[in-house]
Scaffold this active site. Structure first.
Site, PDB file in Angstrom:
ATOM      1  N   HIS A  99     -20.483   2.609 -12.050  1.00 15.74           N
ATOM      2  CA  HIS A  99     -19.100   2.451 -11.274  1.00 15.74           C
ATOM      3  C   HIS A  99     -19.205   3.397  -9.839  1.00 15.74           C
ATOM      4  O   HIS A  99     -19.691   4.230  -9.852  1.00 15.74           O
ATOM      5  CB  HIS A  99     -17.925   2.480 -11.961  1.00 15.74           C
ATOM      6  CG  HIS A  99     -16.818   1.850 -11.447  1.00 15.74           C
ATOM      7  ND1 HIS A  99     -16.190   2.492 -10.363  1.00 15.74           N
ATOM      8  CD2 HIS A  99     -16.019   0.751 -11.726  1.00 15.74           C
ATOM      9  CE1 HIS A  99     -15.179   1.455  -9.971  1.00 15.74           C
ATOM     10  NE2 HIS A  99     -15.093   0.489 -10.863  1.00 15.74           N
ATOM     11  N   GLU A 156     -19.705  -5.262  -7.146  1.00 15.09           N
ATOM     12  CA  GLU A 156     -18.463  -4.931  -6.691  1.00 15.09           C
ATOM     13  C   GLU A 156     -18.323  -4.113  -5.218  1.00 15.09           C
ATOM     14  O   GLU A 156     -18.662  -2.967  -4.997  1.00 15.09           O
ATOM     15  CB  GLU A 156     -18.028  -3.487  -7.634  1.00 15.09           C
ATOM     16  CG  GLU A 156     -17.893  -4.109  -9.202  1.00 15.09           C
ATOM     17  CD  GLU A 156     -16.919  -3.506  -9.865  1.00 15.09           C
ATOM     18  OE1 GLU A 156     -15.645  -4.239 -10.099  1.00 15.09           O
ATOM     19  OE2 GLU A 156     -16.945  -2.117 -10.077  1.00 15.09           O
TER      20      GLU A 156
HETATM   21  C1  PEP Z   1     -12.826  -1.866 -10.150  1.00  9.85           C
HETATM   22  O1  PEP Z   1     -12.404  -0.568 -10.164  1.00  9.85           O
HETATM   23  O2  PEP Z   1     -13.933  -1.861 -10.720  1.00  9.85           O
HETATM   24  C2  PEP Z   1     -12.107  -2.927  -9.993  1.00  9.85           C
HETATM   25  C3  PEP Z   1     -12.264  -4.249  -9.851  1.00  9.85           C
HETATM   26  O3  PEP Z   1     -10.693  -2.443  -9.359  1.00  9.85           O
HETATM   27  P1  PEP Z   1      -9.616  -3.830  -8.864  1.00  9.85           P
HETATM   28  O4  PEP Z   1      -9.671  -4.756  -9.694  1.00  9.85           O
HETATM   29  O5  PEP Z   1      -8.264  -2.784  -8.831  1.00  9.85           O
HETATM   30  O6  PEP Z   1      -9.934  -3.906  -7.481  1.00  9.85           O
END
Ligand code: PEP
Length: 235
Positions: A99, A156
């Site tokens: 992550h 992400e």
């Molecule tokens: C994350 O931290 O992987 C994430 C997707 O957070 P959020 O949904 O709060 O943007």
């Protein structure tokens, strides 16, 4: 093919909040029927895995458990690490690895994350490998062609996490092509400011979504699940 909804609670919640969330998760037959197209995966903090599993089993909830990290080492003298061996009597099916918060705050390297992936796979825990933007083209360079198809890849963008600025679903379909041309992946997840209003558009492009903020309040999360299920009917 089910769509994956992955809830990452990060370092939020205490034991009573975890119990409240799980004890109030809908489990009546009508709700389960609506949710059956979704694989719901929950990653609570480590200390709550045991009680989460107990409530999930007691209430027959359609929820699988994930860890938010996993040690690259086996059992032994690795103070503070949680190994796959430690988890062996729990029903942990997934591990979120790499992550961007761990890359940033704990300085996790691509090599360390590749080692964690190898450890997870050797214990039959499915890795959910997070890649961020703009580094996604190189972040999985230590993973072999044999390993890549065994992972879920979670794209992400750092700027989208927790900001309310989700990636545009059209851009995501372009990035998906790029990701598929670099990596041999079978399952692509999107994460970053997903909510009930935009989840349907991401599920049209990807195999699932990873949520942080939108998974914390049970009512928001359940609303998102129902919206996600409805959006699948149109696919
Ligand atoms: C994350 O931290 O992987 C994430 C997707 O957070 P959020 O949904 O709060 O943007």
């Amino acid at each position: 093919m089910k769509k994956y909804i992955i809830a990452n609670w990060k370092s939020n919640k205490n034991l009573s909040e975890v119990a409240f969330w799980l004890n109030n998760f809908p489990n009546e037959p009508e709700s389960l029927q609506v949710l059956h197209g979704l694989e719901i995966i929950l990653a609570p903090p480590y200390p709550f895995l045991v009680s989460a599993q107990e409530i999930i089993e007691e209430r027959h909830l359609p929820i699988k458990l994930a860890v938010q990290d996993l040690s690259a080492f086996g059992k032994g003298a690795y103070t503070g690490e949680v190994s796959a061996f430690n988890l062996q009597d729990l029903d942990i099916q997934y591990a979120i690895l790499g992550h961007s918060e761990r890359r940033r705050f704990l300085k996790e390297s691509d090599q360390l994350i590749a080692d964690k992936i190898a450890e997870a796979l050797s214990w039959h825990i499915k890795p959910i490998l997070c890649l961020d933007k703009p580094n996604f083209a190189s972040q999985a360079r230590f993973l072999s062609r044999q390993i890549l198809p065994k992972l879920f890849l979670a794209y992400e963008p750092v700027t989208a996490i927790g900001s309310g600025q989700a990636e545009d679903a059209h851009n995501l379909s372009l990035i998906k092509k790029e990701l598929y041309s670099i990596y041999q992946v079978k399952t692509l997840i999107y994460g970053g400011s997903v909510n009930a209003a935009n989840v349907g558009s991401f599920l049209q492009v990807c195999d699932g979504v990873l949520l942080g903020g939108a998974s914390l309040e049970l009512s928001d999360f359940v609303n998102l699940l129902f919206t996600a299920s409805e959006s699948l009917i149109q696919l």
